[in-house]
Design a protein around this motif. Structure first.
Motif, short mmCIF file in Angstrom:
data_model
loop_
_atom_site.label_atom_id
_atom_site.label_comp_id
_atom_site.label_asym_id
_atom_site.label_seq_id
_atom_site.Cartn_x
_atom_site.Cartn_y
_atom_site.Cartn_z
N ALA A 261 38.83 46.35 41.62
CA ALA A 261 37.67 45.10 42.57
C ALA A 261 36.67 45.48 43.62
O ALA A 261 36.45 44.32 43.72
CB ALA A 261 39.21 44.64 42.28
N CYS B 133 37.59 41.42 39.25
CA CYS B 133 38.37 41.02 38.84
C CYS B 133 37.65 40.06 37.44
O CYS B 133 37.49 38.97 37.67
CB CYS B 133 39.48 40.48 39.69
SG CYS B 133 40.12 41.75 41.03
N SER B 134 38.82 40.23 36.76
CA SER B 134 38.06 39.60 35.46
C SER B 134 40.02 38.31 35.56
O SER B 134 40.87 39.31 35.55
CB SER B 134 37.70 39.90 34.09
OG SER B 134 37.77 39.43 33.38
N ALA B 135 39.90 37.40 34.25
CA ALA B 135 40.99 37.13 33.37
C ALA B 135 40.92 37.27 32.28
O ALA B 135 41.40 37.04 31.77
CB ALA B 135 40.93 35.68 33.46
N ASN C 162 43.38 37.42 41.79
CA ASN C 162 43.47 36.72 40.60
C ASN C 162 44.46 36.58 39.24
O ASN C 162 44.68 35.50 38.67
CB ASN C 162 42.68 38.30 39.09
CG ASN C 162 41.77 37.68 38.61
OD1 ASN C 162 40.86 36.86 38.11
ND2 ASN C 162 41.99 39.04 37.38
N GLN D 294 41.36 39.98 46.04
CA GLN D 294 40.71 39.36 45.29
C GLN D 294 41.33 40.08 43.96
O GLN D 294 41.71 38.99 43.22
CB GLN D 294 39.63 40.32 44.95
CG GLN D 294 38.54 40.27 45.72
CD GLN D 294 37.45 40.68 45.53
OE1 GLN D 294 36.70 41.26 44.79
NE2 GLN D 294 36.42 40.31 46.70
N ARG E 86 46.09 32.77 40.47
CA ARG E 86 45.35 32.04 40.13
C ARG E 86 45.91 31.35 38.22
O ARG E 86 45.51 30.56 37.92
CB ARG E 86 43.72 31.39 38.85
CG ARG E 86 42.95 32.98 38.86
CD ARG E 86 42.08 32.39 40.13
NE ARG E 86 41.07 34.02 38.40
CZ ARG E 86 39.88 34.17 37.58
NH1 ARG E 86 39.77 32.87 37.99
NH2 ARG E 86 39.92 34.88 37.50
#
Ligand code: GLU
Length: 370
Positions: free
Chosen positions: A58, A26-28, A88, A84, A91
């Protein structure tokens, strides 16, 4: 010229390419703009439900395989990745994110359908952000919706949203695949989704159309037929969300065929077959027909027919049908509940499915005209 639109409750579909852009965790990267859109929309009094993919992508890193993964391996990836993916999302928000996992079978089962609906309603009422995904760890192909575009359409229907926003990795619908045809023209709005529109996505039978466009069109078709306006937008472009926040259209807009309330009333009235009848007193009749309230057990004077929770029933006052709706309780329980105050439900039945016998969202008054 940009056209405006208005909305109150939207389902926002976010795909794996945005959640896990590198394909393995995962990425923001793309989610910051999306999270800002959700937070600002909520601050403006609107409601958002997210349908998020990305659990398999993920979890890939933790279940490394060199062959094409088996179903069990994919389900293990999903079980790891789902955590995850939720973390993600969480947050990015101060409000609680709520995980909702379901399968096609859950949507087809009447009792579970109304449970899903009630849970989503409750989550929104408590200021949480529902994040829905297919329950990949238990679903096998036959039990699956299969893709999250169609899942998002089902969620828009069950949650009575007025808008579906599908975030893609291209700007919307084109006359041809823009990655292959430089002369492809962007389509700003679609009034009717017919065979000619499906042909733009690669035609029927194509497994993966233009950027997975086929399942997006299926989702748009399901929704627009039920009065839900639908957008396909580029989720990688933050400017899209700025526009949507200003209630300016972005991407490709699919026009709803009628208002959601009208579509729902028509569905309740004409499509569903009533399995029984609830007879109500004058107070309840006035409350549902003029104040548009829910139907409570106190106003029910008699129950006829045998039906289960989630079935459609006709409501009669003075021997005349006055409304139709989806009951939260079956006929056997209603024989116990009729005439009682809602606060007595738990004690009378040993469980509580809601204070209302028919929630006003699931009630169509005949007097309103269809
Ligand atoms: N449920 C799948 C996942 O979370 C995604 C399905 C889809 O993106 O259409 O990986």
């Amino acid at each position: 010229m940009t056209q405006s639109f208005s909305w109150q409750r939207a389902v926002l579909k976010v795909g794996s390419a945005l959640i896990a852009p590198d394909g393995n965790q995962c990425s923001a990267r793309y989610l910051l703009a999306i999270a800002h859109f959700i937070t600002a929309s909520r601050a403006a009094g609107k409601q958002v439900i997210v349908v998020s993919s990305g659990s398999v992508a993920a979890g890939k890193k933790q279940v490394p395989v060199t062959h094409s993964p088996t179903i069990a391996e994919k389900q293990a990836m999903a079980a790891i990745g789902q955590m995850q993916m939720m973390a993600n999302w969480q947050r990015l928000f101060d409000i609680p994110c709520a995980q909702v996992l379901l399968t096609a079978a859950d949507l087809q089962h009447r009792q579970r359908y109304i449970n899903i609906q009630a849970t989503l309603r409750e989550l929104l009422a408590h200021g949480a952000l529902p994040i829905v995904n297919e329950n990949d760890t238990v679903a096998v192909d036959e039990l699956k919706v299969g893709d999250n575009d169609n899942l998002a359409a089902h969620i828009a229907l069950v949650s009575q949203a007025d808008t579906l926003i599908i975030c893609s990795d291209i700007d919307g619908l084109y006359t041809a695949d823009p990655r292959q045809h430089t002369d492809a023209k962007f389509i700003e709005s679609v009034a009717t989704i017919d065979a000619s529109v499906y042909a733009l996505a690669g035609g029927p039978g194509t497994k993966v159309g233009t950027g997975g466009m086929r399942t997006k069109l299926q989702a748009a078709e399901k929704c627009t037929q039920s009065g839900i306006q639908t957008f396909i937008v580029n989720g990688q472009n933050p400017a899209v969300f700025d526009k949507l926040l200003e209630e300016q259209r972005a991407g490709t807009y699919f026009t709803p065929s009628q208002s959601p309330a009208r579509a729902r009333t028509a569905w309740l009235t004409h499509t569903l077959v009533a399995q029984g009848t609830l007879h109500i007193d004058k107070g309840a009749f006035q409350a549902i027909s003029t104040l548009h309230t829910s139907l409570l057990p106190a106003g029910i004077t008699a129950v006829s027919g045998q039906f289960k929770a989630g079935d459609a029933v006709t409501i009669e006052y003075n021997g005349k049908p006055v409304a139709k709706g989806l009951t939260q309780y079956g006929s056997k329980d209603l024989l116990t509940l009729m005439g009682l105050h809602s606060s007595q439900i738990s004690q009378a039945l040993g469980y509580h499915q809601g204070d209302e016998v028919i929630h006003r969202d699931n009630l169509a008054n005949f007097a309103q005209g269809v």
